[in-house]
Design a protein around this motif. Structure first.
Motif, PDB file in Angstrom:
ATOM      1  N   MET A   1       0.845  -1.189   0.000  1.00  0.00           N
ATOM      2  CA  MET A   1       0.000   0.000   0.000  1.00  0.00           C
ATOM      3  C   MET A   1       0.883   1.242   0.000  1.00  0.00           C
ATOM      4  SD  MET A   1      -2.913  -1.126   2.790  1.00  0.00           S
ATOM      5  CE  MET A   1      -3.288  -2.875   2.965  1.00  0.00           C
ATOM      6  N   PRO A   2       0.386   2.332  -0.580  1.00  0.00           N
ATOM      7  CA  PRO A   2       1.175   3.563  -0.602  1.00  0.00           C
ATOM      8  C   PRO A   2       1.508   4.037   0.808  1.00  0.00           C
ATOM      9  CG  PRO A   2      -0.687   3.713  -2.105  1.00  0.00           C
ATOM     10  CD  PRO A   2      -0.889   2.472  -1.290  1.00  0.00           C
ATOM     11  N   GLU A   3       2.624   4.704   0.939  1.00  0.00           N
ATOM     12  CA  GLU A   3       3.054   5.235   2.223  1.00  0.00           C
ATOM     13  C   GLU A   3       1.961   6.107   2.821  1.00  0.00           C
ATOM     14  OE1 GLU A   3       5.602   5.107   5.181  1.00  0.00           O
ATOM     15  OE2 GLU A   3       6.514   4.629   3.239  1.00  0.00           O
ATOM     16  N   GLY A   4       1.631   5.839   4.095  1.00  0.00           N
ATOM     17  CA  GLY A   4       0.632   6.635   4.797  1.00  0.00           C
ATOM     18  C   GLY A   4      -0.803   6.204   4.573  1.00  0.00           C
ATOM     19  N   ALA A   5      -1.037   5.240   3.683  1.00  0.00           N
ATOM     20  CA  ALA A   5      -2.393   4.764   3.411  1.00  0.00           C
ATOM     21  C   ALA A   5      -2.607   3.426   4.115  1.00  0.00           C
ATOM     22  CB  ALA A   5      -2.625   4.604   1.915  1.00  0.00           C
ATOM     23  N   ASN A   6      -3.857   3.120   4.439  1.00  0.00           N
ATOM     24  CA  ASN A   6      -4.137   1.840   5.074  1.00  0.00           C
ATOM     25  C   ASN A   6      -5.524   1.342   4.691  1.00  0.00           C
ATOM     26  OD1 ASN A   6      -6.196   2.625   7.258  1.00  0.00           O
ATOM     27  ND2 ASN A   6      -4.509   4.023   7.708  1.00  0.00           N
TER      28      ASN A   6
ATOM     29  N   TYR B   1      -0.036  -7.774  12.676  1.00  0.00           N
ATOM     30  CA  TYR B   1       1.159  -7.300  11.983  1.00  0.00           C
ATOM     31  C   TYR B   1       0.821  -6.210  10.984  1.00  0.00           C
ATOM     32  CZ  TYR B   1       5.364  -7.316   9.145  1.00  0.00           C
ATOM     33  OH  TYR B   1       6.487  -6.935   8.463  1.00  0.00           O
ATOM     34  N   TRP B   2      -0.254  -6.415  10.219  1.00  0.00           N
ATOM     35  CA  TRP B   2      -0.692  -5.370   9.281  1.00  0.00           C
ATOM     36  C   TRP B   2      -1.006  -4.080  10.042  1.00  0.00           C
ATOM     37  CZ3 TRP B   2      -4.121  -6.792   4.518  1.00  0.00           C
ATOM     38  CH2 TRP B   2      -3.508  -7.816   3.791  1.00  0.00           C
ATOM     39  N   GLN B   3      -1.632  -4.218  11.186  1.00  0.00           N
ATOM     40  CA  GLN B   3      -1.953  -3.039  11.995  1.00  0.00           C
ATOM     41  C   GLN B   3      -0.671  -2.351  12.453  1.00  0.00           C
ATOM     42  OE1 GLN B   3      -3.386  -3.616  16.133  1.00  0.00           O
ATOM     43  NE2 GLN B   3      -5.162  -2.414  15.517  1.00  0.00           N
ATOM     44  N   GLN B   4       0.300  -3.115  12.913  1.00  0.00           N
ATOM     45  CA  GLN B   4       1.544  -2.553  13.425  1.00  0.00           C
ATOM     46  C   GLN B   4       2.349  -1.851  12.347  1.00  0.00           C
ATOM     47  OE1 GLN B   4       3.373  -6.008  15.158  1.00  0.00           O
ATOM     48  NE2 GLN B   4       1.800  -6.192  16.765  1.00  0.00           N
TER      49      GLN B   4
ATOM     50  N   GLY C   1       1.088  -0.342   9.818  1.00  0.00           N
ATOM     51  CA  GLY C   1       0.315   0.761   9.272  1.00  0.00           C
ATOM     52  C   GLY C   1      -0.523   0.403   8.069  1.00  0.00           C
ATOM     53  N   TYR C   2      -0.760  -0.898   7.816  1.00  0.00           N
ATOM     54  CA  TYR C   2      -1.551  -1.331   6.676  1.00  0.00           C
ATOM     55  C   TYR C   2      -3.023  -1.564   7.010  1.00  0.00           C
ATOM     56  CZ  TYR C   2       2.078  -2.101   3.100  1.00  0.00           C
ATOM     57  OH  TYR C   2       3.047  -1.931   2.140  1.00  0.00           O
ATOM     58  N   LEU C   3      -3.394  -1.519   8.288  1.00  0.00           N
ATOM     59  CA  LEU C   3      -4.766  -1.839   8.672  1.00  0.00           C
ATOM     60  C   LEU C   3      -5.189  -0.998   9.863  1.00  0.00           C
ATOM     61  CD1 LEU C   3      -7.221  -3.721   8.186  1.00  0.00           C
ATOM     62  CD2 LEU C   3      -6.185  -5.319   9.801  1.00  0.00           C
ATOM     63  N   SER C   4      -6.359  -0.376   9.749  1.00  0.00           N
ATOM     64  CA  SER C   4      -6.929   0.385  10.861  1.00  0.00           C
ATOM     65  C   SER C   4      -8.299  -0.174  11.212  1.00  0.00           C
ATOM     66  CB  SER C   4      -7.048   1.875  10.495  1.00  0.00           C
ATOM     67  OG  SER C   4      -7.973   2.060   9.429  1.00  0.00           O
ATOM     68  N   GLY C   5      -8.746   0.093  12.428  1.00  0.00           N
ATOM     69  CA  GLY C   5     -10.075  -0.329  12.858  1.00  0.00           C
ATOM     70  C   GLY C   5     -10.178  -1.784  13.245  1.00  0.00           C
ATOM     71  N   LEU C   6      -9.044  -2.441  13.477  1.00  0.00           N
ATOM     72  CA  LEU C   6      -9.067  -3.858  13.840  1.00  0.00           C
ATOM     73  C   LEU C   6      -9.635  -4.034  15.241  1.00  0.00           C
ATOM     74  CD1 LEU C   6      -8.164  -6.812  13.149  1.00  0.00           C
ATOM     75  CD2 LEU C   6      -5.986  -6.256  14.284  1.00  0.00           C
ATOM     76  N   PRO C   7     -10.700  -4.834  15.414  1.00  0.00           N
ATOM     77  CA  PRO C   7     -11.215  -5.093  16.756  1.00  0.00           C
ATOM     78  C   PRO C   7     -10.331  -6.088  17.498  1.00  0.00           C
ATOM     79  CG  PRO C   7     -12.488  -6.305  15.133  1.00  0.00           C
ATOM     80  CD  PRO C   7     -11.494  -5.471  14.365  1.00  0.00           C
ATOM     81  N   GLU C   8     -10.706  -6.422  18.733  1.00  0.00           N
ATOM     82  CA  GLU C   8      -9.989  -7.461  19.456  1.00  0.00           C
ATOM     83  C   GLU C   8     -10.047  -8.753  18.649  1.00  0.00           C
ATOM     84  OE1 GLU C   8      -8.261  -7.252  22.308  1.00  0.00           O
ATOM     85  OE2 GLU C   8      -8.633  -5.077  22.299  1.00  0.00           O
ATOM     86  N   LEU C   9      -8.930  -9.492  18.625  1.00  0.00           N
ATOM     87  CA  LEU C   9      -8.869 -10.686  17.793  1.00  0.00           C
ATOM     88  C   LEU C   9      -9.956 -11.700  18.142  1.00  0.00           C
ATOM     89  CD1 LEU C   9      -5.074 -11.490  17.320  1.00  0.00           C
ATOM     90  CD2 LEU C   9      -6.692 -10.566  15.662  1.00  0.00           C
ATOM     91  N   ALA C  10     -10.382 -11.711  19.408  1.00  0.00           N
ATOM     92  CA  ALA C  10     -11.426 -12.653  19.803  1.00  0.00           C
ATOM     93  C   ALA C  10     -12.735 -12.393  19.064  1.00  0.00           C
ATOM     94  CB  ALA C  10     -11.652 -12.584  21.310  1.00  0.00           C
ATOM     95  N   ALA C  11     -12.904 -11.158  18.576  1.00  0.00           N
ATOM     96  CA  ALA C  11     -14.133 -10.799  17.860  1.00  0.00           C
ATOM     97  C   ALA C  11     -13.994 -10.953  16.351  1.00  0.00           C
ATOM     98  CB  ALA C  11     -14.511  -9.357  18.195  1.00  0.00           C
ATOM     99  N   VAL C  12     -12.830 -11.355  15.874  1.00  0.00           N
ATOM    100  CA  VAL C  12     -12.581 -11.476  14.431  1.00  0.00           C
ATOM    101  C   VAL C  12     -12.871 -12.910  13.984  1.00  0.00           C
ATOM    102  CG1 VAL C  12     -10.854 -11.280  12.600  1.00  0.00           C
ATOM    103  CG2 VAL C  12     -10.841  -9.661  14.513  1.00  0.00           C
ATOM    104  N   PRO C  13     -13.652 -13.103  12.923  1.00  0.00           N
ATOM    105  CA  PRO C  13     -13.919 -14.469  12.450  1.00  0.00           C
ATOM    106  C   PRO C  13     -12.642 -15.135  11.968  1.00  0.00           C
ATOM    107  CG  PRO C  13     -14.677 -12.869  10.844  1.00  0.00           C
ATOM    108  CD  PRO C  13     -14.289 -12.091  12.072  1.00  0.00           C
ATOM    109  N   ARG C  14     -12.644 -16.459  12.011  1.00  0.00           N
ATOM    110  CA  ARG C  14     -11.448 -17.204  11.600  1.00  0.00           C
ATOM    111  C   ARG C  14     -11.834 -18.536  10.990  1.00  0.00           C
ATOM    112  NH1 ARG C  14      -8.420 -21.322  13.783  1.00  0.00           N
ATOM    113  NH2 ARG C  14      -6.219 -21.387  13.144  1.00  0.00           N
ATOM    114  N   ASN C  15     -11.418 -18.744   9.750  1.00  0.00           N
ATOM    115  CA  ASN C  15     -11.531 -20.063   9.152  1.00  0.00           C
ATOM    116  C   ASN C  15     -10.390 -20.937   9.659  1.00  0.00           C
ATOM    117  OD1 ASN C  15     -13.750 -19.211   7.745  1.00  0.00           O
ATOM    118  ND2 ASN C  15     -12.924 -19.654   5.719  1.00  0.00           N
ATOM    119  N   VAL C  16     -10.539 -22.238   9.524  1.00  0.00           N
ATOM    120  CA  VAL C  16      -9.483 -23.146   9.951  1.00  0.00           C
ATOM    121  C   VAL C  16      -8.712 -23.633   8.730  1.00  0.00           C
ATOM    122  CG1 VAL C  16     -10.857 -23.897  11.935  1.00  0.00           C
ATOM    123  CG2 VAL C  16     -10.909 -25.248   9.818  1.00  0.00           C
TER     124      VAL C  16
END
Length: 379
Positions: free
Chosen positions: A82-87, A238-241, A243-258
């Motif tokens: 992603m471009p610098e400063g964008a997420n 990692y994406w959040q750290q 600067g590639y992702l904003s608005g990430l909730p707690e991981l427990a609330a994020v869906p996950r496929n196996v």
């Protein structure tokens, strides 16, 4: 300058620029206008063949999926930039990626000594030194998804035989290959590179809007640990750290496929994850297969809509003369198994993206349906 992190499964591969010494500096990732798309993949400077290795540019970040789409046993190197400063902004079903995002997926096979390609889950021999070792792999294609102001653009690039660059092939391509398995058996097949319209057809998972969207890099597919060079980290964190992702909730609330291969997960979870990534982009309420009434995306829980005792909308070669999509306890009588196991272009599912049957996926679905209680007998 941020240190690049790459997974341990790349072995010693550190796909970063060498900032000292006599190495020439790499050109930055270049976003070309929609009307001026270059013929050569190297002009994007996302992934490039340099000194016998396929290397990633700065901030071009690899990622993986919990369960991936099957493509004739090809290995895949997935990246996002992603471009610098964008997420991207988090959404449970889709991320809102910024304009200028480039998602790449390189399809390749490990090479056997005789030039045939290998059917293996082992990635360790693919990498050496500072990148993907081109002496040990056969590159097939690199697909780009580029986020424009008016939406995503799909671009298929096909690698030349010398593996020095890939060329834009809007009409797609086909390559004859011989695939060798661990038991020594082999089979010849044609690997089909989809044309740009076919790329768009699969990625337009909303048939009404017909807008292209990424299929793989969504929360439920990305929510997994990834072994980066300096430590294991959840990909979304990692994406959040970085600067590639904003608005990430707690991981427990994020869906996950196996992972469909994870025997510690339930058979139902494994089968549903497999169907979600391989079939759900069409078999969802707004997808291209919405008129079939067969809903195989991850959020569906109605067993009838999942296919249990559901007759086909249209019979014929696609049904294999079977009466229901899923017959509990009887995979041999189920249309789903017939279509997943078929390599007949008029019957197989998915319709695009494979020439071979996925034996392991077919076996998983066979076990899943065999374990289902009940029957489709009236009364």
């Amino acid at each position: 300058m941020r240190k690049l992190l790459f997974p341990r499964w790349l072995g010693a591969a550190v796909l970063a620029l060498t900032l000292a010494g006599c190495d020439a500096p790499r050109e930055a990732v270049t976003i070309h206008e929609h009307s001026a798309v270059p013929d050569n993949l190297s002009d994007w400077h996302v992934v490039e063949a340099i000194d016998g290795k396929l290397v990633l540019n700065e901030r071009v970040t690899p990622y993986d999926l919990n369960t991936a789409l099957f493509t004739d046993y090809a290995h895949k190197l997935r990246t996002v930039w992603m471009p610098e400063g964008a997420n991207a902004v988090y959404g449970e079903d889709d991320f809102d990626y910024p304009v200028g995002t480039v998602i790449s997926k390189t399809f390749y096979y490990p090479l056997a000594t005789d030039g045939s390609v290998l059917n293996t889950d082992d990635y360790s021999a693919d990498f050496a030194g500072s990148g993907l070792n081109l002496k040990k792999v056969k590159l097939i294609e690199t697909r780009l998804l580029v986020k424009r102001v008016d939406g995503w653009q799909a671009l298929p690039y096909v690698w030349n035989e010398a593996q020095t660059d890939a060329v834009l092939e809007i009409a797609g391509d086909a390559k004859r290959l011989q695939l060798v398995s661990a038991d020594g058996s082999s089979e010849r097949f044609t690997y089909v590179v989809p044309d740009a319209n076919q790329c768009a057809g699969c990625h337009a998972d909303n048939h009404t809007q017909k807008a292209i969207r990424p299929i793989g890099p969504r929360a439920r597919h990305l929510n997994k640990d990834y072994a980066y060079q300096d430590g294991t980290e959840n990909q979304l964190l990692y994406w959040q750290q970085m600067g590639y992702l904003s608005g990430l909730p707690e991981l427990a609330a994020v869906p996950r496929n196996v992972d469909y291969k994870d025997v510690a997960a339930s058979l139902d979870e494994r089968a549903r994850s497999y169907l979600d990534i391989n079939c759900g982009h069409c078999h969802n309420p707004s997808g291209a297969a919405d008129t079939s009434g067969l809903m195989l995306y991850g959020a569906e829980h109605d067993m009838r809509r999942l296919g249990v005792c559901k007759p086909p909308v249209a019979a014929g070669t696609g049904s294999g003369d079977r009466l229901f999509a899923i017959v509990p306890g009887s995979p041999e009588a189920s249309i789903l198994n017939f279509r997943v196991e078929s390599t007949d272009p008029g019957a197989m599912m998915p319709e695009l993206g494979r020439s071979l049957a996925h034996k392991e996926g077919a076996e998983l679905l066979k076990q899943w349906i065999a374990s289902m209680p009940g029957s489709c007998k009236a009364g």
